[in-house]
Write a protein that holds these residues in place. Structure first.
Motif, PDB file in Angstrom:
ATOM      1  N   HIS A 191       8.756  41.276  60.787  1.00  0.00           N
ATOM      2  CA  HIS A 191       8.149  40.056  60.244  1.00  0.00           C
ATOM      3  C   HIS A 191       6.738  39.871  60.813  1.00  0.00           C
ATOM      4  O   HIS A 191       6.533  40.058  62.002  1.00  0.00           O
ATOM      5  CB  HIS A 191       9.023  38.850  60.595  1.00  0.00           C
ATOM      6  CG  HIS A 191       8.684  37.638  59.787  1.00  0.00           C
ATOM      7  ND1 HIS A 191       7.624  36.822  60.104  1.00  0.00           N
ATOM      8  CD2 HIS A 191       9.239  37.126  58.662  1.00  0.00           C
ATOM      9  CE1 HIS A 191       7.555  35.850  59.201  1.00  0.00           C
ATOM     10  NE2 HIS A 191       8.525  36.018  58.316  1.00  0.00           N
ATOM     11  N   THR A 202      14.832  30.950  67.121  1.00  0.00           N
ATOM     12  CA  THR A 202      14.401  29.562  67.287  1.00  0.00           C
ATOM     13  C   THR A 202      13.286  29.163  66.326  1.00  0.00           C
ATOM     14  O   THR A 202      13.161  27.987  65.984  1.00  0.00           O
ATOM     15  CB  THR A 202      13.946  29.262  68.729  1.00  0.00           C
ATOM     16  OG1 THR A 202      12.940  30.204  69.070  1.00  0.00           O
ATOM     17  CG2 THR A 202      15.087  29.373  69.705  1.00  0.00           C
ATOM     18  N   ALA A 203      12.462  30.113  65.895  1.00  0.00           N
ATOM     19  CA  ALA A 203      11.367  29.730  64.991  1.00  0.00           C
ATOM     20  C   ALA A 203      11.806  29.756  63.537  1.00  0.00           C
ATOM     21  O   ALA A 203      11.040  29.413  62.657  1.00  0.00           O
ATOM     22  CB  ALA A 203      10.159  30.639  65.204  1.00  0.00           C
ATOM     23  N   GLY A 204      13.040  30.193  63.287  1.00  0.00           N
ATOM     24  CA  GLY A 204      13.536  30.156  61.912  1.00  0.00           C
ATOM     25  C   GLY A 204      12.986  31.269  61.039  1.00  0.00           C
ATOM     26  O   GLY A 204      12.786  31.077  59.843  1.00  0.00           O
ATOM     27  N   ILE A 205      12.729  32.455  61.637  1.00  0.00           N
ATOM     28  CA  ILE A 205      12.348  33.608  60.817  1.00  0.00           C
ATOM     29  C   ILE A 205      13.565  33.973  59.979  1.00  0.00           C
ATOM     30  O   ILE A 205      14.630  34.224  60.516  1.00  0.00           O
ATOM     31  CB  ILE A 205      11.898  34.792  61.701  1.00  0.00           C
ATOM     32  CG1 ILE A 205      10.563  34.453  62.371  1.00  0.00           C
ATOM     33  CG2 ILE A 205      11.783  36.075  60.879  1.00  0.00           C
ATOM     34  CD1 ILE A 205      10.011  35.523  63.279  1.00  0.00           C
ATOM     35  N   PRO A 206      13.430  33.958  58.650  1.00  0.00           N
ATOM     36  CA  PRO A 206      14.627  34.138  57.815  1.00  0.00           C
ATOM     37  C   PRO A 206      15.140  35.573  57.867  1.00  0.00           C
ATOM     38  O   PRO A 206      14.355  36.517  57.982  1.00  0.00           O
ATOM     39  CB  PRO A 206      14.139  33.786  56.411  1.00  0.00           C
ATOM     40  CG  PRO A 206      12.672  34.025  56.448  1.00  0.00           C
ATOM     41  CD  PRO A 206      12.219  33.768  57.854  1.00  0.00           C
ATOM     42  N   GLU A 221       7.018  39.107  46.664  1.00  0.00           N
ATOM     43  CA  GLU A 221       6.370  39.045  47.989  1.00  0.00           C
ATOM     44  C   GLU A 221       6.290  40.432  48.625  1.00  0.00           C
ATOM     45  O   GLU A 221       5.710  40.608  49.684  1.00  0.00           O
ATOM     46  CB  GLU A 221       7.169  38.198  48.981  1.00  0.00           C
ATOM     47  CG  GLU A 221       7.691  36.870  48.528  1.00  0.00           C
ATOM     48  CD  GLU A 221       8.767  36.398  49.495  1.00  0.00           C
ATOM     49  OE1 GLU A 221       8.404  35.834  50.527  1.00  0.00           O
ATOM     50  OE2 GLU A 221       9.971  36.625  49.230  1.00  0.00           O
ATOM     51  N   ARG A 271      16.191  37.928  55.761  1.00  0.00           N
ATOM     52  CA  ARG A 271      16.296  38.334  54.362  1.00  0.00           C
ATOM     53  C   ARG A 271      15.196  39.333  54.040  1.00  0.00           C
ATOM     54  O   ARG A 271      14.161  39.376  54.722  1.00  0.00           O
ATOM     55  CB  ARG A 271      16.177  37.124  53.432  1.00  0.00           C
ATOM     56  CG  ARG A 271      14.817  36.457  53.488  1.00  0.00           C
ATOM     57  CD  ARG A 271      14.740  35.292  52.501  1.00  0.00           C
ATOM     58  NE  ARG A 271      13.498  34.552  52.679  1.00  0.00           N
ATOM     59  CZ  ARG A 271      12.371  34.849  52.045  1.00  0.00           C
ATOM     60  NH1 ARG A 271      12.311  35.848  51.212  1.00  0.00           N
ATOM     61  NH2 ARG A 271      11.277  34.137  52.268  1.00  0.00           N
ATOM     62  N   TYR A 329       9.096  21.714  61.274  1.00  0.00           N
ATOM     63  CA  TYR A 329       7.988  22.334  62.002  1.00  0.00           C
ATOM     64  C   TYR A 329       6.863  21.317  62.095  1.00  0.00           C
ATOM     65  O   TYR A 329       6.734  20.435  61.247  1.00  0.00           O
ATOM     66  CB  TYR A 329       7.447  23.553  61.248  1.00  0.00           C
ATOM     67  CG  TYR A 329       8.452  24.666  61.090  1.00  0.00           C
ATOM     68  CD1 TYR A 329       8.506  25.725  61.988  1.00  0.00           C
ATOM     69  CD2 TYR A 329       9.353  24.658  60.021  1.00  0.00           C
ATOM     70  CE1 TYR A 329       9.430  26.751  61.828  1.00  0.00           C
ATOM     71  CE2 TYR A 329      10.284  25.669  59.863  1.00  0.00           C
ATOM     72  CZ  TYR A 329      10.316  26.720  60.775  1.00  0.00           C
ATOM     73  OH  TYR A 329      11.234  27.724  60.626  1.00  0.00           O
ATOM     74  N   ARG A 339       4.552  42.355  52.154  1.00  0.00           N
ATOM     75  CA  ARG A 339       5.341  42.644  53.356  1.00  0.00           C
ATOM     76  C   ARG A 339       5.640  44.120  53.580  1.00  0.00           C
ATOM     77  O   ARG A 339       5.769  44.574  54.717  1.00  0.00           O
ATOM     78  CB  ARG A 339       6.665  41.871  53.299  1.00  0.00           C
ATOM     79  CG  ARG A 339       6.546  40.353  53.331  1.00  0.00           C
ATOM     80  CD  ARG A 339       6.362  39.802  54.722  1.00  0.00           C
ATOM     81  NE  ARG A 339       7.346  40.329  55.659  1.00  0.00           N
ATOM     82  CZ  ARG A 339       8.559  39.835  55.820  1.00  0.00           C
ATOM     83  NH1 ARG A 339       8.931  38.781  55.136  1.00  0.00           N
ATOM     84  NH2 ARG A 339       9.394  40.368  56.681  1.00  0.00           N
ATOM     85  N   ALA A 386       5.151  37.408  61.678  1.00  0.00           N
ATOM     86  CA  ALA A 386       4.999  36.406  62.741  1.00  0.00           C
ATOM     87  C   ALA A 386       5.302  36.995  64.113  1.00  0.00           C
ATOM     88  O   ALA A 386       5.127  36.331  65.123  1.00  0.00           O
ATOM     89  CB  ALA A 386       5.906  35.210  62.468  1.00  0.00           C
ATOM     90  N   MET A 407      14.564  23.488  58.220  1.00  0.00           N
ATOM     91  CA  MET A 407      14.073  23.314  59.585  1.00  0.00           C
ATOM     92  C   MET A 407      12.798  22.480  59.596  1.00  0.00           C
ATOM     93  O   MET A 407      12.063  22.454  58.630  1.00  0.00           O
ATOM     94  CB  MET A 407      13.765  24.681  60.208  1.00  0.00           C
ATOM     95  CG  MET A 407      15.015  25.441  60.653  1.00  0.00           C
ATOM     96  SD  MET A 407      14.579  26.953  61.527  1.00  0.00           S
ATOM     97  CE  MET A 407      13.804  26.354  63.020  1.00  0.00           C
ATOM     98  N   LYS A 412      12.444  34.451  69.328  1.00  0.00           N
ATOM     99  CA  LYS A 412      11.567  33.819  68.339  1.00  0.00           C
ATOM    100  C   LYS A 412      12.220  33.839  66.950  1.00  0.00           C
ATOM    101  O   LYS A 412      12.144  32.856  66.218  1.00  0.00           O
ATOM    102  CB  LYS A 412      10.205  34.502  68.290  1.00  0.00           C
ATOM    103  CG  LYS A 412       9.264  33.778  67.324  1.00  0.00           C
ATOM    104  CD  LYS A 412       7.815  34.151  67.453  1.00  0.00           C
ATOM    105  CE  LYS A 412       7.003  33.339  66.440  1.00  0.00           C
ATOM    106  NZ  LYS A 412       5.599  33.756  66.389  1.00  0.00           N
TER     107      LYS A 412
END
Lengths: 416, 113
Positions: free
Chosen positions: A121, A169-173, A181, A175, B3, A185, A123, B1, A166
């Motif tokens: 990802h 907790t940061a909500g990286i999906p 997209e 999928r 942010y 990516r 991020a 979520m 990360k």
């Protein structure tokens, strides 16, 4: 076989190692999808391996070792979530999903694709992407990754832990991106695979066996991408590129571990079936009608692989391919490689002009000086050639390359 | 979520002409209106200029005051938005769509209890 039988134990261990290498990514992928928790998934896969090591020496290996490991990891995950409070609110839902997980995991390519896109990802820091992909998708241990990339294990472990935290907790999906997209990516994922390949093939030294395994891992990852995204031509190109380099592997070092330049390699030692399979991949990619840098790089490697000898190389075709590559990737390193081709189509003097134009941008790059040295030598300018080789030597730590440069300096009488 | 998007001030705020600034502000207002209306933005505020900031430093139970913002002028926070979206990808896409010529947006998950 008794459990004390060291041969049985050893056979079981090597079987587990092989199965684990082949299955770890799939096992982890299936469990991460269910649990949404990397650490727990890996821990459960790890526990299943421990269980296998304990049992298989006495029971003999099961008929389908991969399925056995998955079932075992799944049961351990079920036990764990039943015990742990943090899963209480999601328990009924999770338990049902885990029980429904098929042994043969027919959703496997989807799961692995999802896992690799999550690990790569944008991020996450690129170094973390590489480490996490090798850890979670390929199933290498942090110690193995640290050894391959010549970084301290603690540093590597920290990198992986931070990335996993990360993601959670940061909500990286978890999928794979939607087709629309994907254009954005997919290059990043391929770049991670390319970095693994590059580390195995070209950089910094270290243990040769370890490096070869990295090339195999990169090939496996590229095959995974190509298999899961059959309509995308670039993963096929990347796979072909890696496969062509792997095919030349047996000839790239001599008995003393010195790098043998392409021009001097014993082409009978190249892996011909592998080359044929890679060329077929390039053709399949081309039939999809969207060219890209990996396909062009693979085509360049294929021109070399298909030439019966260095002198018979199709230089005009290479020049056309480099011009195409330059159009999509106008980097100085591509220009440098193109200049080498020009030395064969228009002579070393014309090539040298092109190379020297790059001195501002590539002055720190050892292959810039090594290429310049070789052109100067062709032009009979031995003193300048030796100076350029010495400059190259100062800029590389790779033992195989150093050995090649040192030998060249010695043979041309320029060591003094 | 949930942010928080921390929006830095950009060079356009100091350098652009009155008219250019007004145009950018117009775009920003439109952006906030749109995402407030669909419920993506839970709360958002623009902050006064950084030279109005006071930083309180607490050390060993005692506090002192500094007459400037916490962050360097270049990275000064100009505003924030709390957003509710499905995942980080959605939050990142939202941040990238913030209509300014230059600036940075830090995206941080909020602890939800």
């Amino acid at each position: 076989m008794s459990s004390a039988d060291p041969v049985g134990a050893q056979a079981a261990r090597s079987l587990i190692e092989r199965v684990f290498r082949e299955e770890a990514g799939r096992l982890t992928a299936s469990l991460v999808r269910l649990l949404g928790d990397f650490d727990l998934a890996e821990e459960m896969v790890g526990e299943a391996v421990v269980e296998a090591l304990r049992r298989w020496p006495s029971t003999g290996p099961p008929r389908r070792p991969g399925a056995w490991l998955l079932t075992c990891a799944r049961n351990k995950a079920l036990d764990r979530i039943r015990r742990e409070a943090r899963f209480q609110d999601r328990l009924p839902q999770l338990a049902a999903r885990i029980e429904a997980l098929p042994d043969s995991a027919e959703r496997e390519p989807d799961d692995r694709l999802r896992l690799i896109f999550t690990c790569c990802h944008p991020a996450l820091d690129p170094d973390a992407q590489v480490a996490l992909t090798l850890r979670a998708v390929v199933g290498l241990t942090t110690a193995e990754i640290a050894r391959a990339f010549l970084v301290p294990e603690a540093t590597l472990a920290k990198r992986v832990t931070r990335a996993k935290r990360k993601i959670a907790t940061a909500g990286i999906p978890y999928r794979a991106p939607e087709p629309e997209e994907r254009a954005e990516r997919l290059p990043q994922v391929m770049c991670v695979v390319y970095l693994v390949f590059n580390e195995g093939c070209f950089t910094t030294g270290g243990d040769l066996g370890v490096r070869r395994e990295l090339v195999d891992d990169a090939e496996w990852l590229a095959a995974l991408l190509a298999g899961a995204l059959p309509q995308e031509p670039e993963p096929l190109g990347l796979l072909a590129l890696i496969r062509l380099h792997a095919a030349r592997w047996p000839a790239r070092l001599n008995a003393d571990g010195r790098l043998v330049p392409l021009a001097d390699q014993d082409r009978s030692r190249w892996d011909a079936p592998r080359i044929r399979s890679a060329v077929a991949l390039i053709e399949r990619a081309a039939s999809l009608g969207r060219t890209g840098p990996y396909q062009i790089e693979a085509a360049i490697a294929a021109v070399h692989c298909e030439a019966p000898g260095w002198k018979e190389t199709d230089w005009p075709q290479l020049l056309r391919l480099y011009d195409m590559l330059l159009a999509v990737d106008p980097s100085p390193v591509v220009r440098l490689n193109r200049a080498v081709v020009i030395s064969h189509t228009r002579g070393p003097a014309a090539a040298l002009v092109q190379v020297e134009n790059l001195s501002d941008r590539l002055g720190h790059y050892h292959l810039f000086h090594a290429t310049r040295a070789s052109l100067l030598r062709d032009l009979g300018r031995a003193t300048e050639a030796a100076e350029a080789d010495r400059q190259a030597l100062r800029l590389t730590a790779n033992p195989a390359e150093r050995s090649l440069l040192t030998a060249r300096l010695r043979d041309s009488g320029g060591t003094g | 979520m949930k942010y928080v998007l921390l929006l830095t001030r950009g060079a356009w705020q100091e350098e652009g002409s009155e008219q250019e600034r007004a145009q950018v502000f117009g775009g920003i207002v439109e952006w906030f209106t749109k995402y407030r209306a669909d419920g993506t933005i839970v709360e958002a505020n623009q902050l006064r200029e950084p030279d109005t900031a006071t930083t309180v430093v607490v050390e060993q139970g005692r506090s002192t005051m500094i007459d400037r913002p916490l962050l360097e002028a270049k990275e000064a926070i100009g505003g924030y938005a709390i957003v509710e979206v499905p995942d980080l990808d959605a939050a990142l896409a939202l941040a990238a769509s913030f209509p300014v010529p230059d600036g940075k947006v830090e995206v941080r998950p909020i602890v939800e209890r």
